[in-house]
Design a protein around this motif. Structure first.
Motif, PDB file in Angstrom:
ATOM      1  N   ASN A   1       3.585   7.501  -1.757  1.00 40.15           N
ATOM      2  CA  ASN A   1       4.920   7.427  -1.136  1.00 40.15           C
ATOM      3  C   ASN A   1       5.935   6.799  -2.088  1.00 40.15           C
ATOM      4  OD1 ASN A   1       4.211   8.503   1.398  1.00 40.15           O
ATOM      5  ND2 ASN A   1       3.313   6.551   1.998  1.00 40.15           N
TER       6      ASN A   1
ATOM      7  N   ASP B   1      -0.630   3.489  -0.053  1.00 44.42           N
ATOM      8  CA  ASP B   1       0.597   3.747  -0.838  1.00 44.42           C
ATOM      9  C   ASP B   1       1.804   3.323   0.008  1.00 44.42           C
ATOM     10  OD1 ASP B   1       1.348   7.272  -0.213  1.00 44.42           O
ATOM     11  OD2 ASP B   1       0.151   5.858   0.985  1.00 44.42           O
TER      12      ASP B   1
ATOM     13  N   HIS C   1      10.345   7.504   3.562  1.00 48.11           N
ATOM     14  CA  HIS C   1       9.917   6.098   3.737  1.00 48.11           C
ATOM     15  C   HIS C   1      10.989   5.088   3.370  1.00 48.11           C
ATOM     16  CE1 HIS C   1       5.654   7.089   4.588  1.00 48.11           C
ATOM     17  NE2 HIS C   1       5.964   8.169   3.884  1.00 48.11           N
TER      18      HIS C   1
ATOM     19  N   MET D   1      -6.977   8.972   5.882  1.00 46.07           N
ATOM     20  CA  MET D   1      -5.849   9.719   6.418  1.00 46.07           C
ATOM     21  C   MET D   1      -5.591  10.785   5.366  1.00 46.07           C
ATOM     22  SD  MET D   1      -2.687  10.957   6.429  1.00 46.07           S
ATOM     23  CE  MET D   1      -2.679  12.290   7.606  1.00 46.07           C
TER      24      MET D   1
ATOM     25  N   VAL E   1      -5.548   5.600   2.830  1.00 50.78           N
ATOM     26  CA  VAL E   1      -4.464   6.226   3.596  1.00 50.78           C
ATOM     27  C   VAL E   1      -3.342   6.714   2.664  1.00 50.78           C
ATOM     28  CG1 VAL E   1      -4.947   4.987   5.749  1.00 50.78           C
ATOM     29  CG2 VAL E   1      -3.398   3.964   4.057  1.00 50.78           C
TER      30      VAL E   1
ATOM     31  N   ASP F   1       4.215   4.124   7.368  1.00 51.86           N
ATOM     32  CA  ASP F   1       3.064   4.188   8.288  1.00 51.86           C
ATOM     33  C   ASP F   1       1.878   3.417   7.711  1.00 51.86           C
ATOM     34  OD1 ASP F   1       2.949   6.269   6.367  1.00 51.86           O
ATOM     35  OD2 ASP F   1       1.534   7.404   7.596  1.00 51.86           O
ATOM     36  N   ASP F   2       1.816   3.332   6.366  1.00 55.48           N
ATOM     37  CA  ASP F   2       0.816   2.456   5.740  1.00 55.48           C
ATOM     38  C   ASP F   2       1.002   1.020   6.219  1.00 55.48           C
ATOM     39  OD1 ASP F   2       1.745   4.666   3.804  1.00 55.48           O
ATOM     40  OD2 ASP F   2      -0.156   4.091   2.918  1.00 55.48           O
TER      41      ASP F   2
ATOM     42  N   TYR G   1       0.242   8.608  11.385  1.00 58.04           N
ATOM     43  CA  TYR G   1      -0.843   9.086  10.537  1.00 58.04           C
ATOM     44  C   TYR G   1      -1.787   7.967  10.071  1.00 58.04           C
ATOM     45  CZ  TYR G   1       2.043  13.332  10.201  1.00 58.04           C
ATOM     46  OH  TYR G   1       2.784  14.459  10.482  1.00 58.04           O
ATOM     47  N   ASP G   2      -1.253   7.030   9.287  1.00 57.25           N
ATOM     48  CA  ASP G   2      -2.115   5.984   8.712  1.00 57.25           C
ATOM     49  C   ASP G   2      -2.646   5.001   9.748  1.00 57.25           C
ATOM     50  OD1 ASP G   2      -0.259   5.687   5.562  1.00 57.25           O
ATOM     51  OD2 ASP G   2      -1.566   7.240   6.362  1.00 57.25           O
TER      52      ASP G   2
ATOM     53  N   ASN H   1       2.085  19.510   5.693  1.00 52.86           N
ATOM     54  CA  ASN H   1       3.411  18.903   5.882  1.00 52.86           C
ATOM     55  C   ASN H   1       4.159  18.765   4.551  1.00 52.86           C
ATOM     56  OD1 ASN H   1       1.867  16.884   4.790  1.00 52.86           O
ATOM     57  ND2 ASN H   1       2.485  15.288   6.256  1.00 52.86           N
TER      58      ASN H   1
ATOM     59  N   GLU I   1      -1.427  18.906   3.154  1.00 54.58           N
ATOM     60  CA  GLU I   1      -0.970  17.602   3.677  1.00 54.58           C
ATOM     61  C   GLU I   1      -0.625  16.706   2.479  1.00 54.58           C
ATOM     62  OE1 GLU I   1      -3.011  14.690   3.287  1.00 54.58           O
ATOM     63  OE2 GLU I   1      -1.280  13.578   4.037  1.00 54.58           O
ATOM     64  N   ALA I   2       0.300  15.784   2.644  1.00 59.44           N
ATOM     65  CA  ALA I   2       0.889  15.048   1.514  1.00 59.44           C
ATOM     66  C   ALA I   2      -0.122  14.285   0.659  1.00 59.44           C
ATOM     67  CB  ALA I   2       1.971  14.095   2.043  1.00 59.44           C
ATOM     68  N   ASN I   3      -1.055  13.567   1.298  1.00 56.74           N
ATOM     69  CA  ASN I   3      -1.976  12.760   0.482  1.00 56.74           C
ATOM     70  C   ASN I   3      -2.864  13.627  -0.413  1.00 56.74           C
ATOM     71  OD1 ASN I   3      -1.095  10.273   1.384  1.00 56.74           O
ATOM     72  ND2 ASN I   3      -2.546  10.192   3.088  1.00 56.74           N
TER      73      ASN I   3
HETATM   74  O1  RIB Z   1       0.853  13.117   5.325  1.00 49.79           O
HETATM   75  C1  RIB Z   1       0.986  11.780   5.741  1.00 49.79           C
HETATM   76  C2  RIB Z   1       0.496  10.836   4.688  1.00 49.79           C
HETATM   77  O2  RIB Z   1       1.329  10.905   3.546  1.00 49.79           O
HETATM   78  C3  RIB Z   1       0.562   9.363   5.147  1.00 49.79           C
HETATM   79  O3  RIB Z   1      -0.460   8.642   4.525  1.00 49.79           O
HETATM   80  C4  RIB Z   1       1.882   8.902   4.634  1.00 49.79           C
HETATM   81  O4  RIB Z   1       1.913   7.501   4.383  1.00 49.79           O
HETATM   82  C5  RIB Z   1       1.958   9.655   3.344  1.00 49.79           C
HETATM   83  O5  RIB Z   1       1.221   8.920   2.367  1.00 49.79           O
END
Ligand code: RIB
Ligand code: CA
Length: 347
Positions: free
Chosen positions: A61, A32, A104, A172, A146, A36-37, A260-261, A180, A186-188
């Motif tokens: 994202n 996405d 992002h 990831m 990821v 960091d992707d 992260y990714d 977070n 966690e976001a994903n």
């Molecule tokens: O929590 C971090 C993840 O969420 C990473 O993959 C970042 O790109 C966001 O997608």
């Protein structure tokens, strides 16, 4: 047995060993993009031991449309129109999409403006491309998701045999030490908990590269300067992305930018950068405070209860088969050295 035959036999054995050692790892990056992707993709593009069989885009994202545009712009910058880039799901399975431009940038790439893409999107629907390639290369493909797990859930729901046909799946996502997006998630995972629960329970063993190790793997200004010292366009792009990530992290009191990714891609390349522990992981989809939490059962059992009069009592322990290799520790320097040196390239 003649000497000539023995010589031929040993030569063929050596060639098999050599072939096995040099064959690049076939990967599919589900992403996405996302700053960091983008760095995860840069690492894969600069890894001779990796062959990117496809990039599939998932909303997270940024929207599905923006993510596809970003992926096409990055492969175009890299002159890699040979890599199929396919759009996938347009939204999570069971909730509205939550985008993260705050983290992002408004375009998802740290407001770095890349030229319009010369590469064209692949006509496949992302999950179908995943199925097609995994079946084309049975037991050879490592999935590296990821972003939210929407595409992966759609693929393995449509073709459950995927769970036995992939070589590995390295995500990831998740955390066993708090979230977070919320206190727990966690976001994903938070962006598609139903998809994540499908993926964790598909029958494969998920390598979970979560916040527990990502938060210990920080890109710093020094790494950014090191990347910027290379005149190569992709190194310059990576430095611009890194600079945005580090400055955004500092805005929120962090010493650097959590990788992260890229770390998930690093684990797919060099599993030795992390320490893992087999656990049973399930994803909470109902909790008022815990929706999207990756709940790890460290001991691998639940107590089982039977009714005894007016109360329950424990009659046995119910074993839970492990479904995840959870990353519980990391060698940050080993990963960061790999990341920077590969993207900088040989002087
Ligand atoms: O929590 C971090 C993840 O969420 C990473 O993959 C970042 O790109 C966001 O997608
Ligand atoms: Ca991501």
């Amino acid at each position: 047995m003649s000497l000539r035959f023995l010589l031929a036999l040993s030569l063929s054995a050596v060639s098999v060993v050599c072939a096995a050692q040099v064959m690049p790892k076939r990967i599919i990056l589900d992403t996405d993009p996302g700053t960091d992707d983008a760095l995860a993709l840069m690492l894969a593009l600069h890894s001779p031991d990796v062959k990117i069989e496809a990039i599939t885009v998932v909303p997270g994202n940024v929207t599905a449309e923006q993510g596809l545009e970003n992926a096409l712009r990055m492969v175009s910058l890299a002159n890699r129109c040979d890599i199929p880039v396919a759009g996938g799901a347009k939204h999570p399975l069971n909730q509205k999409l939550i985008t993260a431009e705050m983290w992002h940038g408004r375009n998802g790439l740290g407001n770095v403006e890349l030229p319009s893409p010369k590469c064209k999107a692949d006509a496949h629907f992302g999950p179908d491309l995943i199925i097609e390639l995994v079946r084309k290369y049975p037991h050879e493909i490592t999935l590296v998701p990821v972003g939210p797990l929407t595409n992966i859930a759609l693929a393995v729901s449509k073709d459950p045999a995927l769970a036995t046909l992939v070589k590995d799946i390295v995500i990831m996502g998740g955390s066993i030490s708090g979230g977070n997006s919320t206190g727990a998630a966690e976001a994903n995972i938070f962006n598609d908990p139903e998809a994540a629960q499908i993926v964790f329970n598909a029958g494969w063993t998920v390598t979970m590269v979560g916040l527990d190790v990502g938060n210990k793997t920080l890109l710093t200004d020094e790494h950014v300067r090191d990347l910027a010292s290379s005149p190569r366009p992709l190194a310059q792009f990576s430095a611009q992305i890194g600079k945005f990530m580090v400055s955004t992290g500092k805005k929120y009191g962090m010493e650097g930018a959590a990788m992260y990714d890229p770390l998930a891609m690093g684990v797919a390349i060099d599993p030795g950068v992390v320490t893992t522990r087999l656990m049973r992981v399930d994803v909470e989809t109902q909790g008022q405070f815990t929706r999207g939490e990756t709940v790890a059962n460290r001991e691998g059992y639940n107590e089982h209860y039977v009714l005894e009069g007016d109360h329950y009592t424990i009659d046995r322990l119910e074993k839970l088969p492990a479904n995840a290799r959870v990353c519980v520790d990391v060698k940050p320097q080993r990963f960061l050295d790999m990341f920077v040196s590969r993207i900088k390239g040989k002087p």
